[in-house]
Write a protein that holds these residues in place. Structure first.
Motif, PDB file in Angstrom:
ATOM      1  N   MET A 185      46.248 -29.346  62.709  1.00 43.62           N
ATOM      2  CA  MET A 185      45.799 -28.411  63.198  1.00 43.62           C
ATOM      3  C   MET A 185      45.882 -28.014  64.858  1.00 43.62           C
ATOM      4  SD  MET A 185      41.241 -29.000  63.895  1.00 43.62           S
ATOM      5  CE  MET A 185      40.682 -29.161  62.260  1.00 43.62           C
ATOM      6  N   ARG A 186      46.052 -25.997  64.753  1.00 44.52           N
ATOM      7  CA  ARG A 186      46.147 -25.741  66.227  1.00 44.52           C
ATOM      8  C   ARG A 186      45.245 -25.988  67.507  1.00 44.52           C
ATOM      9  NH1 ARG A 186      50.044 -21.361  65.302  1.00 44.52           N
ATOM     10  NH2 ARG A 186      49.975 -20.945  63.614  1.00 44.52           N
ATOM     11  N   PRO A 187      45.739 -26.625  68.404  1.00 47.74           N
ATOM     12  CA  PRO A 187      45.203 -26.467  69.607  1.00 47.74           C
ATOM     13  C   PRO A 187      44.444 -26.183  70.153  1.00 47.74           C
ATOM     14  CG  PRO A 187      47.845 -26.903  70.262  1.00 47.74           C
ATOM     15  CD  PRO A 187      47.369 -26.316  69.038  1.00 47.74           C
ATOM     16  N   TRP A 188      44.412 -24.779  70.634  1.00 54.20           N
ATOM     17  CA  TRP A 188      43.269 -23.619  70.501  1.00 54.20           C
ATOM     18  C   TRP A 188      41.828 -24.180  69.259  1.00 54.20           C
ATOM     19  CZ3 TRP A 188      40.735 -20.444  67.887  1.00 54.20           C
ATOM     20  CH2 TRP A 188      41.515 -19.860  66.258  1.00 54.20           C
ATOM     21  N   ILE A 189      42.065 -24.752  68.409  1.00 56.44           N
ATOM     22  CA  ILE A 189      40.472 -24.770  67.093  1.00 56.44           C
ATOM     23  C   ILE A 189      40.671 -26.389  67.829  1.00 56.44           C
ATOM     24  CG2 ILE A 189      40.551 -25.075  64.826  1.00 56.44           C
ATOM     25  CD1 ILE A 189      42.492 -23.297  64.092  1.00 56.44           C
ATOM     26  N   LYS A 190      41.090 -27.369  68.204  1.00 57.48           N
ATOM     27  CA  LYS A 190      40.748 -28.547  68.389  1.00 57.48           C
ATOM     28  C   LYS A 190      40.227 -28.664  69.499  1.00 57.48           C
ATOM     29  CE  LYS A 190      44.180 -31.412  66.439  1.00 57.48           C
ATOM     30  NZ  LYS A 190      45.661 -32.328  67.022  1.00 57.48           N
ATOM     31  N   ARG A 191      40.504 -27.549  70.343  1.00 55.09           N
ATOM     32  CA  ARG A 191      39.425 -27.557  72.345  1.00 55.09           C
ATOM     33  C   ARG A 191      38.154 -27.129  71.632  1.00 55.09           C
ATOM     34  NH1 ARG A 191      44.565 -25.493  75.043  1.00 55.09           N
ATOM     35  NH2 ARG A 191      45.888 -27.325  75.170  1.00 55.09           N
ATOM     36  N   THR A 192      38.099 -26.232  70.964  1.00 51.45           N
ATOM     37  CA  THR A 192      37.259 -25.377  70.512  1.00 51.45           C
ATOM     38  C   THR A 192      36.088 -26.366  69.920  1.00 51.45           C
ATOM     39  OG1 THR A 192      38.467 -22.988  70.731  1.00 51.45           O
ATOM     40  CG2 THR A 192      36.115 -23.536  69.003  1.00 51.45           C
ATOM     41  N   LEU A 193      36.598 -27.179  69.002  1.00 47.44           N
ATOM     42  CA  LEU A 193      35.426 -27.880  67.945  1.00 47.44           C
ATOM     43  C   LEU A 193      35.283 -29.383  69.299  1.00 47.44           C
ATOM     44  CD1 LEU A 193      37.413 -27.915  64.424  1.00 47.44           C
ATOM     45  CD2 LEU A 193      35.652 -27.086  64.992  1.00 47.44           C
ATOM     46  N   PHE A 194      35.581 -29.458  69.873  1.00 47.32           N
ATOM     47  CA  PHE A 194      35.288 -30.482  70.427  1.00 47.32           C
ATOM     48  C   PHE A 194      34.547 -30.124  71.789  1.00 47.32           C
ATOM     49  CE2 PHE A 194      39.480 -32.977  70.119  1.00 47.32           C
ATOM     50  CZ  PHE A 194      38.527 -34.070  69.461  1.00 47.32           C
ATOM     51  N   GLY A 195      34.261 -28.799  71.791  1.00 46.89           N
ATOM     52  CA  GLY A 195      33.730 -28.657  73.674  1.00 46.89           C
ATOM     53  C   GLY A 195      31.993 -27.970  72.052  1.00 46.89           C
ATOM     54  N   LEU A 196      32.158 -27.653  71.367  1.00 48.68           N
ATOM     55  CA  LEU A 196      30.819 -27.604  70.908  1.00 48.68           C
ATOM     56  C   LEU A 196      30.161 -28.572  70.435  1.00 48.68           C
ATOM     57  CD1 LEU A 196      32.413 -24.494  68.231  1.00 48.68           C
ATOM     58  CD2 LEU A 196      30.693 -24.344  69.900  1.00 48.68           C
ATOM     59  N   PHE A 197      31.593 -29.674  69.444  1.00 48.57           N
ATOM     60  CA  PHE A 197      30.257 -30.785  69.325  1.00 48.57           C
ATOM     61  C   PHE A 197      30.259 -31.512  70.923  1.00 48.57           C
ATOM     62  CE2 PHE A 197      30.463 -35.383  69.818  1.00 48.57           C
ATOM     63  CZ  PHE A 197      30.098 -36.144  68.691  1.00 48.57           C
ATOM     64  N   GLY A 198      30.558 -31.158  72.391  1.00 51.22           N
ATOM     65  CA  GLY A 198      30.274 -31.809  73.388  1.00 51.22           C
ATOM     66  C   GLY A 198      28.669 -31.189  74.208  1.00 51.22           C
ATOM     67  N   ALA A 199      28.734 -30.067  73.630  1.00 56.45           N
ATOM     68  CA  ALA A 199      27.810 -29.094  74.525  1.00 56.45           C
ATOM     69  C   ALA A 199      26.905 -29.074  73.403  1.00 56.45           C
ATOM     70  CB  ALA A 199      27.970 -27.256  74.037  1.00 56.45           C
ATOM     71  N   THR A 200      27.048 -30.122  71.573  1.00 50.25           N
ATOM     72  CA  THR A 200      25.896 -30.356  71.252  1.00 50.25           C
ATOM     73  C   THR A 200      25.358 -31.237  71.562  1.00 50.25           C
ATOM     74  OG1 THR A 200      26.974 -29.128  68.840  1.00 50.25           O
ATOM     75  CG2 THR A 200      25.344 -30.464  68.753  1.00 50.25           C
ATOM     76  N   VAL A 201      25.841 -32.227  71.666  1.00 47.99           N
ATOM     77  CA  VAL A 201      25.312 -33.544  72.935  1.00 47.99           C
ATOM     78  C   VAL A 201      24.729 -33.619  73.874  1.00 47.99           C
ATOM     79  CG1 VAL A 201      25.666 -35.871  73.442  1.00 47.99           C
ATOM     80  CG2 VAL A 201      27.564 -34.661  71.323  1.00 47.99           C
ATOM     81  N   ALA A 202      25.465 -32.289  74.510  1.00 49.51           N
ATOM     82  CA  ALA A 202      24.829 -32.209  75.729  1.00 49.51           C
ATOM     83  C   ALA A 202      23.249 -31.572  75.597  1.00 49.51           C
ATOM     84  CB  ALA A 202      25.735 -31.531  76.806  1.00 49.51           C
ATOM     85  N   LEU A 203      23.399 -30.470  74.681  1.00 47.28           N
ATOM     86  CA  LEU A 203      22.297 -30.164  74.719  1.00 47.28           C
ATOM     87  C   LEU A 203      21.414 -30.928  74.160  1.00 47.28           C
ATOM     88  CD1 LEU A 203      20.142 -27.048  74.450  1.00 47.28           C
ATOM     89  CD2 LEU A 203      21.289 -26.537  72.682  1.00 47.28           C
ATOM     90  N   GLY A 204      21.537 -31.768  72.809  1.00 45.36           N
ATOM     91  CA  GLY A 204      20.828 -32.477  72.154  1.00 45.36           C
ATOM     92  C   GLY A 204      20.133 -33.915  73.205  1.00 45.36           C
ATOM     93  N   GLY A 205      20.399 -34.338  74.084  1.00 51.66           N
ATOM     94  CA  GLY A 205      20.573 -35.285  75.177  1.00 51.66           C
ATOM     95  C   GLY A 205      19.215 -34.332  76.144  1.00 51.66           C
ATOM     96  N   LEU A 206      19.531 -33.519  76.880  1.00 47.50           N
ATOM     97  CA  LEU A 206      18.547 -32.643  77.347  1.00 47.50           C
ATOM     98  C   LEU A 206      17.526 -32.238  76.981  1.00 47.50           C
ATOM     99  CD1 LEU A 206      20.723 -30.465  78.877  1.00 47.50           C
ATOM    100  CD2 LEU A 206      19.591 -32.572  80.066  1.00 47.50           C
ATOM    101  N   THR A 207      17.655 -32.017  75.626  1.00 52.07           N
ATOM    102  CA  THR A 207      16.045 -31.925  74.983  1.00 52.07           C
ATOM    103  C   THR A 207      15.336 -33.306  74.518  1.00 52.07           C
ATOM    104  OG1 THR A 207      17.056 -30.722  73.329  1.00 52.07           O
ATOM    105  CG2 THR A 207      15.671 -31.026  72.688  1.00 52.07           C
TER     106      THR A 207
END
Length: 157
Positions: free
Chosen positions: A1-23
């Motif tokens: 998997m390309r590095p930019w795809i990994k970073r994007t997926l990890f970023g989306l996962f982190g944003a989802t976790v953060a948004l879920g925690g805030l909610t």
């Protein structure tokens, strides 16, 4: 998997976790959920609680009225115990000076005990009327729920 795809997926996962925690933490009422409600919201909350218990115990109309009376007495007791002022402010005022205000603390305890002593007979009578109106099967359900404290009063799970 390309590095930019990994970073994007990890970023989306982190944003989802953060948004879920805030909610999850952003609920409407704080630690004092019930006390911060308006009188109409408290009445609606008591109605929902009555309906929930009534559905679990299969209560008839007379039993629902007795349960509603019990919840009203519980609310009166809670209001009497809480008093007109903020309890935390009362405790903070005890330690506001250089020394602990023992007389004010004793007066605070005496007021709370007087509220319990004056309202307890009505509360006990309301609970007794409700419990005595239940059928033996309904009483067994109540005892079973009280015995299994792990889940509390009819909580999910």
């Amino acid at each position: 998997m390309r590095p930019w795809i990994k970073r994007t997926l990890f970023g989306l996962f982190g944003a989802t976790v953060a948004l879920g925690g805030l909610t999850a933490c952003g609920h409407r009422y704080g630690h004092e959920r019930y006390s911060s409600m308006s009188a109409a919201e408290q009445a609606e909350f008591r109605k929902r609680a009555t309906d929930r218990v009534a559905s679990r115990l299969d209560l008839n109309e007379d039993q629902k009225k007795r349960l509603d009376a019990l919840l009203a007495k519980l609310h009166e007791q809670r209001v009497a115990l809480r008093g007109a002022t903020d309890p935390r402010a009362e405790v903070r005022s005890l330690v506001a000076g250089e020394k602990f205000d023992r007389t004010k603390a004793q007066a605070l305890v005496s007021d709370k005990l007087a509220a319990v002593n004056t309202r307890s007979p009505e509360l006990i009578a309301a609970f007794g009327d409700f419990y005595d109106s239940l059928s033996p099967a309904q009483q067994d359900k109540v005892r079973d729920v009280l015995q299994h404290r792990r889940h509390g009063w009819w909580r999910r799970g």
